[in-house]
Design a protein around this motif. Structure first.
Motif, PDB file in Angstrom:
ATOM      1  N   ALA A  65     -11.637  46.470  57.932  1.00 55.41           N
ATOM      2  CA  ALA A  65     -10.369  47.004  57.410  1.00 55.41           C
ATOM      3  C   ALA A  65     -10.264  48.154  56.377  1.00 55.41           C
ATOM      4  CB  ALA A  65      -9.757  45.465  56.816  1.00 55.41           C
ATOM      5  N   GLU A  66     -11.468  47.948  55.487  1.00 55.15           N
ATOM      6  CA  GLU A  66     -11.380  49.026  54.501  1.00 55.15           C
ATOM      7  C   GLU A  66     -11.829  50.627  55.540  1.00 55.15           C
ATOM      8  OE1 GLU A  66     -10.941  49.000  51.387  1.00 55.15           O
ATOM      9  OE2 GLU A  66     -10.417  46.920  51.636  1.00 55.15           O
ATOM     10  N   LEU A  67     -12.452  50.396  56.444  1.00 56.92           N
ATOM     11  CA  LEU A  67     -12.747  51.710  57.231  1.00 56.92           C
ATOM     12  C   LEU A  67     -11.249  52.205  57.805  1.00 56.92           C
ATOM     13  CD1 LEU A  67     -14.289  54.111  57.982  1.00 56.92           C
ATOM     14  CD2 LEU A  67     -15.107  52.439  60.120  1.00 56.92           C
ATOM     15  N   ALA A  68     -10.578  51.220  58.467  1.00 56.80           N
ATOM     16  CA  ALA A  68      -9.135  51.490  59.063  1.00 56.80           C
ATOM     17  C   ALA A  68      -8.439  51.997  58.052  1.00 56.80           C
ATOM     18  CB  ALA A  68      -8.661  50.465  59.740  1.00 56.80           C
ATOM     19  N   GLU A  69      -8.426  51.355  56.825  1.00 55.86           N
ATOM     20  CA  GLU A  69      -7.658  52.063  55.830  1.00 55.86           C
ATOM     21  C   GLU A  69      -7.778  53.349  55.181  1.00 55.86           C
ATOM     22  OE1 GLU A  69      -4.147  51.228  53.098  1.00 55.86           O
ATOM     23  OE2 GLU A  69      -4.731  50.239  54.951  1.00 55.86           O
TER      24      GLU A  69
ATOM     25  N   LYS B 167      -4.360  48.966  57.178  1.00 56.44           N
ATOM     26  CA  LYS B 167      -4.592  47.432  56.870  1.00 56.44           C
ATOM     27  C   LYS B 167      -3.488  46.698  57.005  1.00 56.44           C
ATOM     28  CE  LYS B 167      -7.535  46.892  53.065  1.00 56.44           C
ATOM     29  NZ  LYS B 167      -7.814  46.587  51.551  1.00 56.44           N
ATOM     30  N   ASP B 168      -2.214  47.149  56.469  1.00 57.42           N
ATOM     31  CA  ASP B 168      -0.996  46.541  56.518  1.00 57.42           C
ATOM     32  C   ASP B 168      -0.636  46.136  57.849  1.00 57.42           C
ATOM     33  OD1 ASP B 168      -0.838  46.414  53.815  1.00 57.42           O
ATOM     34  OD2 ASP B 168       0.353  48.261  53.627  1.00 57.42           O
ATOM     35  N   LEU B 169      -1.073  47.389  58.931  1.00 56.94           N
ATOM     36  CA  LEU B 169      -0.700  47.160  60.390  1.00 56.94           C
ATOM     37  C   LEU B 169      -1.706  46.121  60.960  1.00 56.94           C
ATOM     38  CD1 LEU B 169       0.497  50.827  61.127  1.00 56.94           C
ATOM     39  CD2 LEU B 169       1.968  48.730  60.939  1.00 56.94           C
ATOM     40  N   ARG B 170      -2.653  45.756  60.469  1.00 57.21           N
ATOM     41  CA  ARG B 170      -3.934  44.909  60.764  1.00 57.21           C
ATOM     42  C   ARG B 170      -4.487  45.618  61.909  1.00 57.21           C
ATOM     43  NH1 ARG B 170      -0.749  39.491  61.210  1.00 57.21           N
ATOM     44  NH2 ARG B 170      -1.569  39.557  63.418  1.00 57.21           N
ATOM     45  N   ALA B 171      -4.712  47.020  61.795  1.00 57.36           N
ATOM     46  CA  ALA B 171      -5.238  48.083  62.779  1.00 57.36           C
ATOM     47  C   ALA B 171      -6.682  47.269  63.002  1.00 57.36           C
ATOM     48  CB  ALA B 171      -5.053  49.330  62.498  1.00 57.36           C
ATOM     49  N   HIS B 172      -7.458  46.822  61.919  1.00 66.97           N
ATOM     50  CA  HIS B 172      -8.683  46.468  62.155  1.00 66.97           C
ATOM     51  C   HIS B 172      -8.783  45.295  63.321  1.00 66.97           C
ATOM     52  CE1 HIS B 172      -6.799  44.134  59.035  1.00 66.97           C
ATOM     53  NE2 HIS B 172      -7.774  43.149  59.132  1.00 66.97           N
TER      54      HIS B 172
ATOM     55  N   PHE C 179      -6.834  45.067  65.763  1.00 65.88           N
ATOM     56  CA  PHE C 179      -6.665  45.641  66.917  1.00 65.88           C
ATOM     57  C   PHE C 179      -7.806  46.140  67.593  1.00 65.88           C
ATOM     58  CE2 PHE C 179      -5.607  49.344  69.407  1.00 65.88           C
ATOM     59  CZ  PHE C 179      -4.650  48.671  70.441  1.00 65.88           C
ATOM     60  N   VAL C 180      -8.576  46.890  66.618  1.00 61.82           N
ATOM     61  CA  VAL C 180      -9.826  47.608  66.956  1.00 61.82           C
ATOM     62  C   VAL C 180     -10.792  46.436  67.466  1.00 61.82           C
ATOM     63  CG1 VAL C 180     -11.925  48.670  65.914  1.00 61.82           C
ATOM     64  CG2 VAL C 180      -9.682  49.549  65.245  1.00 61.82           C
ATOM     65  N   LEU C 181     -11.145  45.436  66.741  1.00 58.86           N
ATOM     66  CA  LEU C 181     -11.985  44.312  66.980  1.00 58.86           C
ATOM     67  C   LEU C 181     -11.569  43.729  68.384  1.00 58.86           C
ATOM     68  CD1 LEU C 181     -12.515  42.642  63.843  1.00 58.86           C
ATOM     69  CD2 LEU C 181     -14.090  44.419  65.211  1.00 58.86           C
ATOM     70  N   THR C 182     -10.176  43.664  68.839  1.00 63.00           N
ATOM     71  CA  THR C 182      -9.761  42.997  69.937  1.00 63.00           C
ATOM     72  C   THR C 182      -9.823  43.696  71.220  1.00 63.00           C
ATOM     73  OG1 THR C 182      -7.924  41.821  68.843  1.00 63.00           O
ATOM     74  CG2 THR C 182      -7.490  42.187  71.163  1.00 63.00           C
ATOM     75  N   MET C 183      -9.662  45.232  71.064  1.00 64.44           N
ATOM     76  CA  MET C 183     -10.021  46.279  72.087  1.00 64.44           C
ATOM     77  C   MET C 183     -11.535  46.224  72.414  1.00 64.44           C
ATOM     78  SD  MET C 183      -7.034  47.385  73.022  1.00 64.44           S
ATOM     79  CE  MET C 183      -7.581  48.930  74.045  1.00 64.44           C
ATOM     80  N   VAL C 184     -11.867  46.295  71.409  1.00 67.24           N
ATOM     81  CA  VAL C 184     -13.717  46.288  71.590  1.00 67.24           C
ATOM     82  C   VAL C 184     -14.175  44.855  72.387  1.00 67.24           C
ATOM     83  CG1 VAL C 184     -16.033  46.203  70.539  1.00 67.24           C
ATOM     84  CG2 VAL C 184     -14.336  47.892  69.849  1.00 67.24           C
ATOM     85  N   ASP C 185     -13.609  43.858  72.033  1.00 72.25           N
ATOM     86  CA  ASP C 185     -14.240  42.501  72.381  1.00 72.25           C
ATOM     87  C   ASP C 185     -13.561  42.346  73.911  1.00 72.25           C
ATOM     88  OD1 ASP C 185     -15.264  40.053  72.346  1.00 72.25           O
ATOM     89  OD2 ASP C 185     -13.094  39.107  71.986  1.00 72.25           O
ATOM     90  N   ASP C 186     -12.317  42.703  74.097  1.00 75.17           N
ATOM     91  CA  ASP C 186     -11.624  42.634  75.418  1.00 75.17           C
ATOM     92  C   ASP C 186     -11.919  43.557  76.326  1.00 75.17           C
ATOM     93  OD1 ASP C 186     -10.625  40.314  74.398  1.00 75.17           O
ATOM     94  OD2 ASP C 186      -8.511  41.037  74.300  1.00 75.17           O
ATOM     95  N   CYS C 187     -11.927  44.927  75.782  1.00 75.39           N
ATOM     96  CA  CYS C 187     -12.026  46.133  76.926  1.00 75.39           C
ATOM     97  C   CYS C 187     -13.227  46.561  76.839  1.00 75.39           C
ATOM     98  CB  CYS C 187     -11.009  46.969  76.538  1.00 75.39           C
ATOM     99  SG  CYS C 187      -9.405  46.282  76.339  1.00 75.39           S
TER     100      CYS C 187
ATOM    101  N   LYS D  78     -11.800  54.947  64.891  1.00 71.63           N
ATOM    102  CA  LYS D  78     -10.551  55.869  64.482  1.00 71.63           C
ATOM    103  C   LYS D  78      -9.798  56.100  65.573  1.00 71.63           C
ATOM    104  CE  LYS D  78      -9.864  60.766  63.485  1.00 71.63           C
ATOM    105  NZ  LYS D  78     -10.629  61.841  63.167  1.00 71.63           N
ATOM    106  N   ARG D  79     -10.500  55.948  66.868  1.00 70.14           N
ATOM    107  CA  ARG D  79      -9.510  55.990  68.004  1.00 70.14           C
ATOM    108  C   ARG D  79      -8.484  55.096  68.098  1.00 70.14           C
ATOM    109  NH1 ARG D  79     -13.092  56.124  71.994  1.00 70.14           N
ATOM    110  NH2 ARG D  79     -12.986  54.036  72.487  1.00 70.14           N
ATOM    111  N   TYR D  80      -9.202  53.691  68.073  1.00 71.11           N
ATOM    112  CA  TYR D  80      -8.209  52.578  68.200  1.00 71.11           C
ATOM    113  C   TYR D  80      -7.472  52.111  66.848  1.00 71.11           C
ATOM    114  CZ  TYR D  80     -11.138  51.005  72.264  1.00 71.11           C
ATOM    115  OH  TYR D  80     -11.337  50.825  73.292  1.00 71.11           O
ATOM    116  N   THR D  81      -7.786  52.753  65.826  1.00 73.77           N
ATOM    117  CA  THR D  81      -6.910  52.650  64.665  1.00 73.77           C
ATOM    118  C   THR D  81      -5.787  53.513  64.721  1.00 73.77           C
ATOM    119  OG1 THR D  81      -8.831  52.252  63.047  1.00 73.77           O
ATOM    120  CG2 THR D  81      -6.805  53.143  62.033  1.00 73.77           C
TER     121      THR D  81
END
Length: 130
Positions: A2-6, A19-24, A26-34, A95-98
């Motif tokens: 979250a700190e890196l995304a922010e 961080k407010d958009l919970r981009a972190h 999304f990043v973890l979901t994309m890595v986990d699922d894709c 960065k790409r997923y954020t």
């Protein structure tokens, strides 16, 4: 994460940050699922290399860095200044997923982009063909 995304998309007085958009998440979901198991391992290895890079440079992890230190670290990474390949790939993925998460968010589409539904007000479904 979250700190890196922010640090990539910081909160401003005019708009919410990653961080407010919970981009972190999304990043973890994309890595986990894709990503393949091999790519997931490279991602976790890159996270370790990124943490080591932060610790070697500032003596602490990204979560404890000041805003100035985070900017300095990201500038070094963007310039590829003595950065391990694992850390570069990890940062590139985050960065790409954020950015993808941010650009596809409701807040971005309504407050910044001023998204309009297709086909829009000029569409005329029934007209005489000449």
């Amino acid at each position: 994460m979250a700190e890196l995304a922010e640090a990539i998309i910081p909160k401003t007085k005019n708009f919410i940050g990653a961080k407010d958009l919970r981009a972190h998440e999304f990043v973890l979901t994309m890595v986990d699922d894709c990503s393949s198991p091999d790519d997931q391992k490279k991602f976790t290895d890159g996270l370790k290399a990124f943490d080591k890079l932060s610790h070697d440079k500032f003596g602490q992890l990204v979560t404890s860095l000041t805003l100035k230190q985070k900017k300095e670290l990201l500038t070094d990474i963007e310039n590829k200044k003595d950065i391990p390949e694992d850390a570069l790939k990890f940062y590139g993925t985050v960065k790409r997923y954020t950015l993808q998460s941010f650009a596809s968010s409701k807040e971005y589409m309504t407050d910044i982009r001023k998204y309009k539904m297709v086909p829009g007000p000029v569409f005329k479904g029934c007209v005489k063909a000449s």
